[in-house]
Write a protein that holds these residues in place. Structure first.
Motif, PDB file in Angstrom:
ATOM      1  N   PRO A 205       0.740  -1.256   0.093  1.00  0.00           N
ATOM      2  CA  PRO A 205       0.062   0.034   0.149  1.00  0.00           C
ATOM      3  C   PRO A 205       0.784   1.137  -0.056  1.00  0.00           C
ATOM      4  O   PRO A 205       0.427   2.086  -0.832  1.00  0.00           O
ATOM      5  CB  PRO A 205      -0.657  -0.046   1.159  1.00  0.00           C
ATOM      6  CG  PRO A 205      -0.894  -1.735   1.625  1.00  0.00           C
ATOM      7  CD  PRO A 205       0.373  -2.085   1.161  1.00  0.00           C
TER       8      PRO A 205
ATOM      9  N   ILE B 106      -5.740   5.352   3.270  1.00  0.00           N
ATOM     10  CA  ILE B 106      -5.771   4.279   2.204  1.00  0.00           C
ATOM     11  C   ILE B 106      -6.252   3.170   2.787  1.00  0.00           C
ATOM     12  O   ILE B 106      -5.544   2.673   4.068  1.00  0.00           O
ATOM     13  CB  ILE B 106      -4.236   4.089   1.772  1.00  0.00           C
ATOM     14  CG1 ILE B 106      -3.738   5.688   1.032  1.00  0.00           C
ATOM     15  CG2 ILE B 106      -4.243   2.987   0.570  1.00  0.00           C
ATOM     16  CD1 ILE B 106      -4.666   6.087  -0.004  1.00  0.00           C
ATOM     17  N   PHE B 107      -7.204   2.121   2.238  1.00  0.00           N
ATOM     18  CA  PHE B 107      -7.603   1.135   2.863  1.00  0.00           C
ATOM     19  C   PHE B 107      -7.026  -0.218   2.007  1.00  0.00           C
ATOM     20  O   PHE B 107      -6.877  -0.117   1.004  1.00  0.00           O
ATOM     21  CB  PHE B 107      -9.027   1.098   2.816  1.00  0.00           C
ATOM     22  CG  PHE B 107      -9.550   2.177   3.675  1.00  0.00           C
ATOM     23  CD1 PHE B 107      -9.852   2.048   4.997  1.00  0.00           C
ATOM     24  CD2 PHE B 107     -10.338   3.240   2.933  1.00  0.00           C
ATOM     25  CE1 PHE B 107     -10.248   2.934   5.732  1.00  0.00           C
ATOM     26  CE2 PHE B 107     -10.536   4.120   3.868  1.00  0.00           C
ATOM     27  CZ  PHE B 107     -10.803   4.112   5.089  1.00  0.00           C
ATOM     28  N   ASP B 108      -6.685  -1.163   2.964  1.00  0.00           N
ATOM     29  CA  ASP B 108      -6.284  -2.513   2.293  1.00  0.00           C
ATOM     30  C   ASP B 108      -7.432  -3.372   1.919  1.00  0.00           C
ATOM     31  O   ASP B 108      -8.564  -3.050   2.101  1.00  0.00           O
ATOM     32  CB  ASP B 108      -5.223  -3.179   3.206  1.00  0.00           C
ATOM     33  CG  ASP B 108      -5.859  -3.414   4.409  1.00  0.00           C
ATOM     34  OD1 ASP B 108      -7.209  -3.623   4.639  1.00  0.00           O
ATOM     35  OD2 ASP B 108      -5.068  -3.834   5.498  1.00  0.00           O
TER      36      ASP B 108
ATOM     37  N   ASN C 164      -8.722   7.315  -3.052  1.00  0.00           N
ATOM     38  CA  ASN C 164      -9.530   6.237  -3.395  1.00  0.00           C
ATOM     39  C   ASN C 164      -9.195   5.308  -4.620  1.00  0.00           C
ATOM     40  O   ASN C 164      -9.201   3.976  -4.624  1.00  0.00           O
ATOM     41  CB  ASN C 164     -10.917   7.126  -4.031  1.00  0.00           C
ATOM     42  CG  ASN C 164     -11.893   7.631  -2.936  1.00  0.00           C
ATOM     43  OD1 ASN C 164     -11.627   7.254  -1.720  1.00  0.00           O
ATOM     44  ND2 ASN C 164     -12.704   8.496  -3.484  1.00  0.00           N
TER      45      ASN C 164
ATOM     46  N   SER D  74      -6.732   3.112  -2.887  1.00  0.00           N
ATOM     47  CA  SER D  74      -7.131   1.987  -2.114  1.00  0.00           C
ATOM     48  C   SER D  74      -7.802   0.588  -2.963  1.00  0.00           C
ATOM     49  O   SER D  74      -7.817  -0.369  -2.759  1.00  0.00           O
ATOM     50  CB  SER D  74      -8.576   2.644  -1.381  1.00  0.00           C
ATOM     51  OG  SER D  74      -8.009   3.396  -0.354  1.00  0.00           O
TER      52      SER D  74
ATOM     53  N   GLY E 101      -8.787  -2.610  -1.441  1.00  0.00           N
ATOM     54  CA  GLY E 101      -9.729  -1.980  -0.500  1.00  0.00           C
ATOM     55  C   GLY E 101     -11.102  -1.224  -0.992  1.00  0.00           C
ATOM     56  O   GLY E 101     -11.116  -1.105  -2.267  1.00  0.00           O
TER      57      GLY E 101
END
Length: 260
Positions: free
Chosen positions: A98, A216-218, A250, A253, A258
């Protein structure tokens, strides 16, 4: 009796793709449709989304099932991704870093805006900058690579707080210097940041400057890192830095598996 149009008729020629194997390109279209669906799909739905006829869709799905890339529920007859496709997806996710994905987006942003941009991770001392890109159009530098940012007095710190446990945040807060201390955000503010996935602070640490940050999402839906920008307030408004930062977050991610 009419027949389905051929795959060639239904697949317009794409410039620069003349060297591709058409059957592979069409099969990948089926996989993408199954992957993006909210759940198992009926044959008619697959045919519609892949822009093929029912018999063509059935033929490709049977081939994908035979290789383990698709599966069919015996009871409902609906189609979904198979174990081989899921295995490839998990393998790809294990290779995604990430921070590197986010860094690529921030480097591009810093190259096009009057804002410096970077990536922060959470450490026991709080948000820590691990990537930092200076803008060619913005010369003021208030932070640098390796800096630890305030938990309560920076946009990065607020975004991390919105998605981390109070215990982890409190532990980092205790290790930060007194001049980092600010007013702790209340539950309503953290809830707002959580919904937006981002935050901004104007003139909190430096006059005329604004800091903006986005999560930031995994693939597990957990916060992996935070992207941030620092710029003059006027430039941020005229160039719409906040919306561009959120857009970049976005996209990063999504690359990491994610959801935004």
């Amino acid at each position: 009796m009419t027949r389905d149009k051929t795959d060639t008729e239904r697949t317009p020629h794409s410039p620069g793709r003349s060297g591709t194997i058409q059957s592979v390109a069409i099969a990948s279209r089926f996989l993408k449709v199954l992957a993006s669906a909210r759940g198992p799909m009926a044959l008619s739905e697959v045919a519609k989304e892949t822009r093929t006829g029912a018999s063509t869709a059935h033929r490709y799905l049977r081939s994908l099932i035979a290789e383990g890339f698709a599966a069919q529920d015996p009871a409902s007859g609906r189609y979904d991704l198979g174990p081989a496709a899921l295995g490839i997806g998990m393998g790809a996710l294990r290779r995604i870093e990430p921070v590197e994905v986010a860094a690529r987006h921030m480097k591009k942003l810093a190259g096009s805006l009057a804002a410096s941009a970077g990536v922060a991770i959470w450490t026991e001392r709080g948000p820590t900058l691990v990537r930092w890109y200076r803008s060619a159009y913005f010369s003021i530098s208030t932070v640098m690579l390796g800096d630890v940012l305030p938990v309560d007095n920076s946009a990065c710190g607020l975004v991390f707080q919105a998605f981390m446990t109070p215990k982890m945040v409190d532990a980092a807060r205790q290790q930060q210097p007194a001049n980092f201390r600010g007013t702790q955000p209340d539950a309503a503010r953290l809830s707002f940041i959580r919904r937006a996935g981002a935050a901004e602070l104007n003139e909190h640490l430096f006059s005329s400057l604004t800091g903006k940050a986005a999560a930031i999402f995994d693939a597990q839906g957990e916060i992996a890192c935070v992207v941030t920008t620092v710029s003059l307030i006027d430039a941020a408004r005229s160039e719409e830095h906040f919306s561009l930062l959120v857009e970049a977050a976005n996209a990063a991610s999504k690359e990491c598996g994610g959801t935004a």
